[in-house]
Design a protein around this motif. Structure first.
Motif, mmCIF file in Angstrom:
data_model
loop_
_atom_site.group_PDB
_atom_site.id
_atom_site.type_symbol
_atom_site.label_atom_id
_atom_site.label_comp_id
_atom_site.label_asym_id
_atom_site.label_seq_id
_atom_site.Cartn_x
_atom_site.Cartn_y
_atom_site.Cartn_z
ATOM 1 N N GLN A 21 32.856 37.785 -5.774
ATOM 2 C CA GLN A 21 32.165 36.529 -6.078
ATOM 3 C C GLN A 21 30.830 36.440 -5.349
ATOM 4 O OE1 GLN A 21 34.271 32.888 -5.503
ATOM 5 N NE2 GLN A 21 35.364 33.058 -7.439
ATOM 6 N N GLU A 22 30.803 36.912 -4.105
ATOM 7 C CA GLU A 22 29.555 36.877 -3.334
ATOM 8 C C GLU A 22 28.465 37.691 -4.025
ATOM 9 O OE1 GLU A 22 27.874 38.450 1.001
ATOM 10 O OE2 GLU A 22 30.024 38.112 0.730
ATOM 11 N N VAL A 23 28.830 38.875 -4.511
ATOM 12 C CA VAL A 23 27.859 39.718 -5.203
ATOM 13 C C VAL A 23 27.451 39.082 -6.528
ATOM 14 C CG1 VAL A 23 27.472 41.972 -6.255
ATOM 15 C CG2 VAL A 23 28.718 41.813 -4.100
ATOM 16 N N ALA A 24 28.424 38.551 -7.271
ATOM 17 C CA ALA A 24 28.121 37.924 -8.557
ATOM 18 C C ALA A 24 27.182 36.736 -8.378
ATOM 19 C CB ALA A 24 29.414 37.482 -9.238
ATOM 20 N N ARG A 25 27.444 35.916 -7.367
ATOM 21 C CA ARG A 25 26.575 34.761 -7.107
ATOM 22 C C ARG A 25 25.166 35.207 -6.722
ATOM 23 N NH1 ARG A 25 31.262 32.498 -4.294
ATOM 24 N NH2 ARG A 25 32.172 30.831 -5.560
ATOM 25 N N LEU A 26 25.088 36.312 -5.991
ATOM 26 C CA LEU A 26 23.780 36.829 -5.598
ATOM 27 C C LEU A 26 22.979 37.256 -6.822
ATOM 28 C CD1 LEU A 26 21.873 37.610 -3.293
ATOM 29 C CD2 LEU A 26 23.040 39.820 -3.171
ATOM 30 N N TYR A 27 23.631 37.966 -7.744
ATOM 31 C CA TYR A 27 22.952 38.354 -8.979
ATOM 32 C C TYR A 27 22.555 37.121 -9.788
ATOM 33 C CZ TYR A 27 23.535 43.435 -8.888
ATOM 34 O OH TYR A 27 23.430 44.765 -8.593
ATOM 35 N N ALA A 28 23.460 36.150 -9.881
ATOM 36 C CA ALA A 28 23.179 34.945 -10.665
ATOM 37 C C ALA A 28 22.006 34.171 -10.079
ATOM 38 C CB ALA A 28 24.425 34.064 -10.720
ATOM 39 N N SER A 29 21.992 34.016 -8.757
ATOM 40 C CA SER A 29 20.906 33.295 -8.107
ATOM 41 C C SER A 29 19.576 34.019 -8.290
ATOM 42 C CB SER A 29 21.212 33.133 -6.613
ATOM 43 O OG SER A 29 20.111 32.579 -5.928
ATOM 44 N N SER A 30 19.594 35.337 -8.135
ATOM 45 C CA SER A 30 18.367 36.121 -8.299
ATOM 46 C C SER A 30 17.858 36.023 -9.730
ATOM 47 C CB SER A 30 18.625 37.585 -7.935
ATOM 48 O OG SER A 30 19.033 37.705 -6.589
ATOM 49 N N PHE A 31 18.786 36.108 -10.686
ATOM 50 C CA PHE A 31 18.391 35.973 -12.087
ATOM 51 C C PHE A 31 17.700 34.640 -12.335
ATOM 52 C CE2 PHE A 31 19.674 33.692 -15.931
ATOM 53 C CZ PHE A 31 18.886 34.364 -16.862
ATOM 54 N N GLN A 32 18.315 33.556 -11.884
ATOM 55 C CA GLN A 32 17.762 32.237 -12.167
ATOM 56 C C GLN A 32 16.393 32.053 -11.513
ATOM 57 O OE1 GLN A 32 20.475 29.032 -11.478
ATOM 58 N NE2 GLN A 32 19.032 27.446 -12.110
ATOM 59 N N GLN A 33 16.255 32.522 -10.276
ATOM 60 C CA GLN A 33 14.971 32.362 -9.584
ATOM 61 C C GLN A 33 13.851 33.118 -10.295
ATOM 62 O OE1 GLN A 33 15.055 32.500 -5.121
ATOM 63 N NE2 GLN A 33 17.238 32.891 -5.439
ATOM 64 N N LEU A 34 14.147 34.319 -10.787
ATOM 65 C CA LEU A 34 13.109 35.101 -11.461
ATOM 66 C C LEU A 34 12.866 34.603 -12.881
ATOM 67 C CD1 LEU A 34 13.920 38.726 -10.252
ATOM 68 C CD2 LEU A 34 12.077 37.223 -9.502
ATOM 69 N N ALA A 35 13.929 34.202 -13.568
ATOM 70 C CA ALA A 35 13.769 33.719 -14.941
ATOM 71 C C ALA A 35 12.959 32.429 -14.992
ATOM 72 C CB ALA A 35 15.137 33.511 -15.582
ATOM 73 N N GLU A 36 13.056 31.618 -13.951
ATOM 74 C CA GLU A 36 12.354 30.335 -13.928
ATOM 75 C C GLU A 36 11.008 30.405 -13.214
ATOM 76 O OE1 GLU A 36 15.215 27.737 -12.143
ATOM 77 O OE2 GLU A 36 16.259 27.355 -14.046
ATOM 78 N N PHE A 37 10.644 31.587 -12.705
ATOM 79 C CA PHE A 37 9.370 31.717 -12.003
ATOM 80 C C PHE A 37 8.220 31.662 -13.011
ATOM 81 C CE2 PHE A 37 6.035 33.369 -9.367
ATOM 82 C CZ PHE A 37 6.409 33.027 -8.073
ATOM 83 N N SER A 38 7.175 30.936 -12.677
ATOM 84 C CA SER A 38 6.032 30.781 -13.585
ATOM 85 C C SER A 38 5.372 32.129 -13.855
ATOM 86 C CB SER A 38 5.000 29.830 -12.976
ATOM 87 O OG SER A 38 5.572 28.556 -12.744
ATOM 88 N N PRO A 39 4.846 32.333 -15.064
ATOM 89 C CA PRO A 39 4.174 33.597 -15.385
ATOM 90 C C PRO A 39 3.017 33.879 -14.424
ATOM 91 C CG PRO A 39 4.571 32.329 -17.376
ATOM 92 C CD PRO A 39 4.910 31.428 -16.227
ATOM 93 N N VAL A 40 2.847 35.146 -14.095
ATOM 94 C CA VAL A 40 1.779 35.564 -13.181
ATOM 95 C C VAL A 40 0.514 35.835 -13.987
ATOM 96 C CG1 VAL A 40 1.024 37.362 -11.579
ATOM 97 C CG2 VAL A 40 3.384 36.518 -11.496
ATOM 98 N N HIS A 41 -0.546 35.094 -13.671
ATOM 99 C CA HIS A 41 -1.825 35.270 -14.364
ATOM 100 C C HIS A 41 -2.953 35.662 -13.419
ATOM 101 C CE1 HIS A 41 -0.143 33.789 -18.086
ATOM 102 N NE2 HIS A 41 0.185 32.623 -17.542
ATOM 103 N N THR A 42 -2.794 35.375 -12.129
ATOM 104 C CA THR A 42 -3.864 35.627 -11.165
ATOM 105 C C THR A 42 -3.309 36.375 -9.954
ATOM 106 O OG1 THR A 42 -3.502 33.577 -9.920
ATOM 107 C CG2 THR A 42 -4.949 33.451 -11.865
ATOM 108 N N LEU A 43 -4.215 36.856 -9.103
ATOM 109 C CA LEU A 43 -3.787 37.532 -7.880
ATOM 110 C C LEU A 43 -3.027 36.580 -6.965
ATOM 111 C CD1 LEU A 43 -6.944 39.695 -7.061
ATOM 112 C CD2 LEU A 43 -4.769 40.460 -8.039
ATOM 113 N N GLU A 44 -3.438 35.320 -6.946
ATOM 114 C CA GLU A 44 -2.738 34.335 -6.121
ATOM 115 C C GLU A 44 -1.317 34.118 -6.650
ATOM 116 O OE1 GLU A 44 -5.806 33.996 -7.312
ATOM 117 O OE2 GLU A 44 -6.859 34.286 -5.395
ATOM 118 N N ASP A 45 -1.186 34.064 -7.981
ATOM 119 C CA ASP A 45 0.152 33.967 -8.575
ATOM 120 C C ASP A 45 1.002 35.161 -8.139
ATOM 121 O OD1 ASP A 45 -0.621 31.696 -9.937
ATOM 122 O OD2 ASP A 45 -0.996 32.738 -11.835
#
Length: 398
Positions: free
Chosen positions: A89-113
């Motif tokens: 469960q710990e590993v599954a939650r880690l994958y799930a959390s990582s997925f959600q954080q990256l899936a919801e991250f705003s698109p990168v358009h600039t160097l600052e992004d």
């Protein structure tokens, strides 16, 4: 219906919005190829241009959520009693959390992004660093509920995918770091570990250089564990070069040399009680270069592998270390993974049982590289690593 309900409950437990996961699962991960990563990473030993870095960010943002979503689904597909194991469960939650954080991250358009994206990505990579021991412990506790064939199939898929995820993430992080240093006015020579590298990929990787580094670490680890260690000798084509990821070869060679150092030392101490390290037979590493590949042979006089164990050496969690081999002075942080890890304060020398199957996965990820072991029981082992010079794509689609 029961399966759907159970999966739905797990989605709620892991906190992943089902519609977000479903969107990523509609997409297919693209094959990872070294030519693609090289073509979009800039010139060897130089920082990527802004366009190259932003293309890398776009590729990373597209690929990682798709791959992580499939890992989340893979864990949800496990039998319920296994899926409720706290380590799994710990590993599954880690994958799930990582997925959600990256899936919801705003698109990168600039160097600052990209700076913000790289910071997030670096944190996630660090969180996943110790995933394998945790996963190993979970499946050790659940092995009576799932046969070894299904466990191996699950772990092959999970760990193969993990390699791909880390390649994509670490390549982009390496490019981002080089670009940041360049903007800060750092010397070009400090932008890369090697003047022939593009991110984590070395276009002129020296196997002997990597193996020497691995050997120095393992020899020190062996001395810390046994108070002695054999010498390591090199012969053959020491100038051989190929394209590769040095950190992958370092992992493989470290695991293989651990086996040889431990077997050689224990066999010598058994046959020559009170003997000195000077009398111990050396471990010999031979390199040979052919048109399509480089072969590395590691030869030891560690007594070989019992014939009845040969069919199991690439099985997960198989180890020749017995519980009685572990004493309080050698117990390390990972010793409870299998109950029989042979460790010192420097790290684990043997006993976790994932070294050989993971090494084979690393070598087989690109092209036609391979790992084979020949045992002469009663004498020692010859371990052969074939490093392909053909930089193809990942062979397995998961």
């Amino acid at each position: 219906m029961a399966s759907t309900l159970r999966n739905g409950m797990r989605f709620a437990v892991y906190g992943v919005p089902m519609n977000l996961l479903a969107r990523s699962l509609e997409n297919t991960p693209q094959p990872i190829t070294l030519p693609y990563l090289l073509a979009h990473g800039g010139q060897p030993g130089k920082a990527p241009t802004t366009d190259e870095l932003l293309r890398s960010a776009k590729y990373t943002q597209q690929e990682l959520p798709v791959r992580l979503a499939r890992r989340v689904r893979q864990f949800y597909s496990l039998p319920f009693i296994i899926g409720t194991n706290p380590y799994i469960q710990e590993v599954a939650r880690l994958y799930a959390s990582s997925f959600q954080q990256l899936a919801e991250f705003s698109p990168v358009h600039t160097l600052e992004d990209n700076d913000r994206f790289a910071q997030k990505l670096r944190l996630l990579v660090e969180e996943h660093a110790d995933l394998v021991p945790t996963l190993a412990r979970g499946f050790m506790e659940c092995k009576k509920y799932m046969d070894s064939v299904r466990i191996s199939k699950f772990l092959d898929a999970a760990l193969h995918s993990r390699i791909g995820i880390r390649i994509i993430a670490e390549q982009h992080l390496a490019l981002s770091e080089a670009a940041r240093k360049s903007r800060d006015g750092a010397d070009v020579s400090s932008l890369s570990k090697s003047p022939t590298s593009v991110g984590i990929i070395d276009t002129q990787m020296s196997p002997v250089y990597v193996i020497r580094s691995s050997g120095e670490y393992v020899r020190a680890l062996c001395e810390a564990t046994y108070d002695m260690a054999p010498e390591i000798k090199f012969e053959g084509d020491l100038e051989a070069r190929t394209v590769g990821i040095p950190v992958h070869l370092d992992y493989v060679m470290t695991e293989l040399l651990k086996n040889s150092f431990r077997a050689t030392t224990e066999t010598f101490l058994t046959r020559h009680p009170g003997g000195s390290a000077e009398d111990m037979p050396p471990i010999t590493v031979t390199l040979a270069s052919a048109q399509g590949h480089i072969t590395v042979r590691i030869r030891d006089e560690g007594g070989g592998i019992p014939p009845e164990n040969m069919s199991q050496i690439f099985s997960y969690a198989f180890t020749s270390v017995q519980p009685q081999d572990t004493n309080e002075s050698m117990a390390g942080d990972d010793s409870d993974v299998t109950g029989s890890a042979l460790s010192s304060s420097m790290g684990t020398l043997a006993g976790l049982g994932y070294g050989l199957p993971l090494s084979r996965l690393y070598l087989g990820y690109f092209g036609e590289s391979s790992l084979d072991i020949m045992s002469l029981y009663g004498y020692g082992c010859d371990t052969f690593v074939k490093l392909s010079k053909h930089i193809g794509e990942s062979k397995v689609q998961i």
